[in-house]
Design a protein around this motif. Structure first.
Motif, PDB file in Angstrom:
ATOM      1  N   MET A   1       0.844  -1.196   0.000  1.00  0.00           N
ATOM      2  CA  MET A   1       0.000   0.000   0.000  1.00  0.00           C
ATOM      3  C   MET A   1       0.879   1.244   0.000  1.00  0.00           C
ATOM      4  O   MET A   1       1.853   1.335   0.753  1.00  0.00           O
ATOM      5  N   THR A   2       0.551   2.197  -0.865  1.00  0.00           N
ATOM      6  CA  THR A   2       1.311   3.437  -0.891  1.00  0.00           C
ATOM      7  C   THR A   2       0.947   4.297   0.313  1.00  0.00           C
ATOM      8  O   THR A   2      -0.174   4.230   0.834  1.00  0.00           O
ATOM      9  N   THR A   4       0.230   7.837   2.543  1.00  0.00           N
ATOM     10  CA  THR A   4      -0.551   9.042   2.264  1.00  0.00           C
ATOM     11  C   THR A   4       0.340  10.140   1.688  1.00  0.00           C
ATOM     12  O   THR A   4      -0.114  10.935   0.858  1.00  0.00           O
ATOM     13  N   ASN A   7       0.681   9.382  -1.963  1.00  0.00           N
ATOM     14  CA  ASN A   7      -0.580   9.721  -2.628  1.00  0.00           C
ATOM     15  C   ASN A   7      -0.710  11.229  -2.831  1.00  0.00           C
ATOM     16  O   ASN A   7      -1.099  11.701  -3.901  1.00  0.00           O
ATOM     17  N   PRO A 283      -4.948   6.390  -4.048  1.00  0.00           N
ATOM     18  CA  PRO A 283      -3.632   5.786  -4.307  1.00  0.00           C
ATOM     19  C   PRO A 283      -3.060   6.217  -5.653  1.00  0.00           C
ATOM     20  O   PRO A 283      -3.798   6.383  -6.632  1.00  0.00           O
ATOM     21  N   ASP A 285      -1.399   4.359  -7.459  1.00  0.00           N
ATOM     22  CA  ASP A 285      -1.714   3.195  -8.287  1.00  0.00           C
ATOM     23  C   ASP A 285      -3.173   2.837  -8.069  1.00  0.00           C
ATOM     24  O   ASP A 285      -3.559   2.411  -6.971  1.00  0.00           O
ATOM     25  N   GLU A 288      -4.820  -0.199  -6.237  1.00  0.00           N
ATOM     26  CA  GLU A 288      -4.995  -0.274  -4.794  1.00  0.00           C
ATOM     27  C   GLU A 288      -6.370   0.283  -4.417  1.00  0.00           C
ATOM     28  O   GLU A 288      -6.746   1.367  -4.856  1.00  0.00           O
ATOM     29  N   PHE A 290      -9.390   1.936  -2.036  1.00  0.00           N
ATOM     30  CA  PHE A 290      -9.500   2.896  -0.940  1.00  0.00           C
ATOM     31  C   PHE A 290     -10.949   2.940  -0.488  1.00  0.00           C
ATOM     32  O   PHE A 290     -11.859   2.565  -1.232  1.00  0.00           O
TER      33      PHE A 290
END
Length: 532
Positions: A1-2, A4, A7, A283, A285, A288, A290
Motif C-alpha cells: 500500500m502506498t 498518504t 498519494n 492511491p 496506483d 490499490e 481505498f
C-alpha cells in the motif's frame, strides 16, 4: 500500500498539470491578442463575467478543457458556466474574441450544446456575452449542419419560459446574428456591436451594394431603425449593468423550495473530516483500493444537533464493494452510491437497483462516486447471473428520474461506467478528479486481450504466432489506451463537465444541488422489466 505522503505528492503533481492546462484556457489566443483586445478598450470574457455575476458569488466554469489535444485552442474559444446574477442562477456563455475573433470551431459548438442541455434540464435563464466572427470556415462542414441546433435551443428555451438574454460587445455576424435575433432581450454596445447576416464585402459580392459596418449592422442603427436592439449601451460596463437589471426584472422564482434548515437553527455543519485530506486518499496506483466512506466524510455535512450521523449506510453487510447510503450536502438530502473495492458483483448490482428505486420513491437526488473496474467476469459469475443483475442496475440508472450527479474519482472501466451513471446516461453534472481513468478496460488488459485474439487467429490459420513481433504493437496499443483514458483527454472530448481539484468537490456539488432546484425533483415508479 502506498503511503498518504506518496498519494499526496502524486495528486499535487496532477493538480499542477491541471493548473497549467487551465492557464492555457484562460490565456485565450495568447498575450499578443489579449493585449490587442485590451488596447481597444475591451474586456476579456472572464472579466465580463466577473462584472456580470453578483459580487462575492461563485462562478462554476464548465468544460474549460474542451478541445484539449485537438488542433484548436484549449477552451474552444468560448467560456461557459453557471453564475448568480441578481440572486438568479443563470447559464452564462461568453465568446473569447482573442481566439480567431471568437470564431466557432467544432468544439465550440459541442461545448455550447452541452451548456444549452444543462440550462434546459435544470431550468436556467441564459445570458450570452456575444463577440464572434461566426463559424471557423475551414471546418464549416463540422459546424454548419449541426450548428443550427444552437438557434433552435434558444427559441425552445424562450418557449419554455426560460429567458434568453444577449449582450453584444462586438461582431455577431452571419449565423451568429441569430443569437441576438432570437434572444428575448438584446443589448448592444454603441460603436462596438456589429450584427449582420453578411458584412460589407459579402453584400458587395452578392448584390453590388456599397455599405459600411454602421449602416449595415451597427448598434445605433439596430436600436433606432431595425429595432433588433432593445437597449443601446454606452460601453461594455453599461451593457453589463443593463444585463443585470434585465435579470433583476425577470420575477424569477424557483419552483422547488430547498429543504428547511435543521431545527437547531444553525443550518448545516461543515464536514467532520478535513477536505484537505482528500489529496491523501487516492492511491497513486489505482489498482490499490481505498474506502469511499473516507471521501464521503470529507464532502458531506458533518454531525449537528439534529441531523445525526454524517452518513446513514444502507445494506452495509451486503454487496460490500458498493457503498450506498443517505447523507446531506450543504443541507440538502442526497443518496450516494460509491465503489469500494472496484469490482461490481451480482450482490452490488442488486443492492444498487433497490437503492435507486428507494431514492426515486422519496424524491432524493443521487450522487455516484466512481472507482470501478466493471462487473465481475468468469464462469462462476456468469452462471450466477451477473449479466441480468448488471442489466437490472443499468435499467434502474437509465429510468431513474431524480437528478443524478457523478464524480469519477479513480477507475471507471467497462460497463461499470454505465451502471455508475457515466456520461452516456445523462447525469445532470459529471466531474472528474485528476486521478481518474476511463476506458472499455485497463490499458494492460486491453493490450493483453488483443494479444490473445491475435494468437488464436494465427493458430486457427495454422501459422506460428510472432510473440516478439507483436510485443511492439502491444506496447503502442497500451500507450494509446493509457493516453485516451486520462482525464485531460476525456475532458477535451467533453465527456465530463470539468476536471476539478478534489478539495473543491463539496463546493462544486453544493452549487449543482442548488441549480437542480430550479425544477421540481420528482422520482418515478416506472422502470423497465427487471429480469428475475
Amino acid at each position: 500500500m502506498t503511503s498518504t505522503a506518496t498519494n499526496r505528492e502524486a495528486m499535487l503533481d496532477k493538480l499542477a498539470a491541471l493548473d497549467a492546462e487551465h492557464a492555457r484556457a484562460v490565456g485565450g489566443g495568447g498575450e499578443k491578442y489579449v493585449a490587442r483586445h485590451h488596447d481597444r478598450g475591451k474586456l476579456m470574457p472572464r472579466e465580463r463575467i466577473e462584472l456580470l455575476v453578483d459580487e462575492g458569488s461563485a462562478f462554476l466554469e464548465l468544460s474549460p478543457l474542451a478541445g484539449w489535444g485537438s488542433d484548436f485552442a484549449v477552451g474552444a474559444s468560448v467560456v461557459t458556466g453557471i453564475g448568480v446574477i441578481e440572486g438568479v442562477e443563470c447559464m452564462i456563455t461568453a465568446n473569447d474574441p482573442s481566439v480567431k475573433g471568437g470564431a466557432s470551431n467544432p468544439w465550440t459548438v459541442k461545448k455550447i450544446f452541452r451548456a444549452s442541455q444543462i440550462a434546459e434540464e435544470n431550468g436556467l435563464p441564459t445570458v450570452a456575452l456575444v463577440e464572434s466572427g461566426g463559424a471557423d470556415l475551414p471546418t464549416q462542414k463540422e459546424i454548419f449542419i449541426p450548428g443550427g441546433k444552437l438557434f433552435r435551443d434558444i427559441t425552445r428555451s424562450s418557449a419554455a419560459k426560460l429567458p434568453t438574454i444577449a449582450l453584444v460587445f462586438g461582431n455577431s455576424t452571419a449565423g451568429g446574428a441569430y443569437v441576438p435575433g432570437m434572444s428575448d432581450y438584446t443589448v448592444m454596445v454603441k460603436e462596438q456591436a456589429k450584427v449582420f447576416l453578411g458584412g460589407p464585402p459579402l453584400v458587395k459580392m452578392a448584390t453590388g451594394e456599397e455599405s459600411d459596418d454602421e449602416s449595415l449592422g451597427g448598434a445605433e442603427m439596430h436600436a433606432r431603425v431595425s429595432g433588433l436592439a432593445d437597449y443601446l449601451a454606452e460601453d461594455e460596463r453599461d451593457a453589463i449593468r443593463i444585463g443585470r437589471r434585465i435579470v433583476a426584472r425577470l420575477n424569477w422564482r424557483k419552483p422547488y423550495s430547498p429543504p428547511d434548515p435543521p431545527r437547531d437553527g444553525r443550518g448545516y455543519a461543515e464536514p467532520d473530516a478535513d477536505p484537505e485530506e482528500l489529496l491523501d486518499l487516492i492511491p497513486a496506483d489505482l489498482k490499490e483500493p481505498f474506502d469511499p466512506r473516507e471521501v464521503i466524510a470529507r464532502i458531506c455535512d458533518g454531525v449537528s444537533a439534529t441531523n445525526g450521523a454524517v452518513f446513514d449506510e444502507f445494506k452495509p453487510l451486503y454487496g460490500s464493494s458498493l457503498v450506498t447510503g443517505w447523507a446531506r450536502l450543504h443541507g440538502r438530502p442526497i443518496g450516494i452510491l460509491a465503489n469500494a473495492q472496484g469490482v461490481l458483483f451480482s450482490e452490488e448490482a442488486q443492492k444498487a437497483t433497490q437503492f435507486i428505486q428507494l431514492a426515486n420513491q422519496v424524491d432524493t437526488p443521487l450522487l455516484f462516486l466512481h472507482n470501478t473496474t466493471g462487473y465481475m467476469v468468469g464462469k462462476e459469475y456468469e452462471q450466477g447471473g451477473i449479466i441480468k443483475h448488471g442489466a437490472m442496475m443499468i435499467n434502474a440508472v437509465s429510468n431513474s428520474r431524480v437528478p443524478h450527479l457523478t464524480v469519477i474519482m479513480g477507475a471507471s472501466y467497462g460497463a461499470g461506467n454505465y451502471g455508475m451513471n457515466g456520461r452516456g446516461y445523462d447525469p445532470r453534472f459529471l466531474f472528474t478528479w485528476p486521478s481518474a481513468k476511463s476506458a472499455v478496460m485497463g490499458p494492460a488488459q486491453l493490450a493483453g486481450v488483443l494479444e490473445i485474439v491475435a494468437r488464436q487467429s494465427a493458430e486457427s490459420k495454422g501459422e506460428v504466432f510472432d510473440a516478439e513481433g507483436f510485443k511492439g504493437i502491444k506496447e503502442v496499443v497500451e500507450a494509446q489506451i493509457e493516453e485516451q483514458s486520462l482525464p485531460f483527454f476525456l475532458s477535451g472530448m467533453l465527456y465530463d463537465d470539468g476536471v476539478i481539484d478534489p478539495r473543491d468537490t463539496r463546493t462544486v456539488l453544493g452549487i449543482c444541488l442548488s441549480v437542480i432546484e430550479n425544477k421540481p425533483i420528482e422520482g418515478t415508479d416506472r422502470f423497465g422489466v427487471f429480469r428475475p
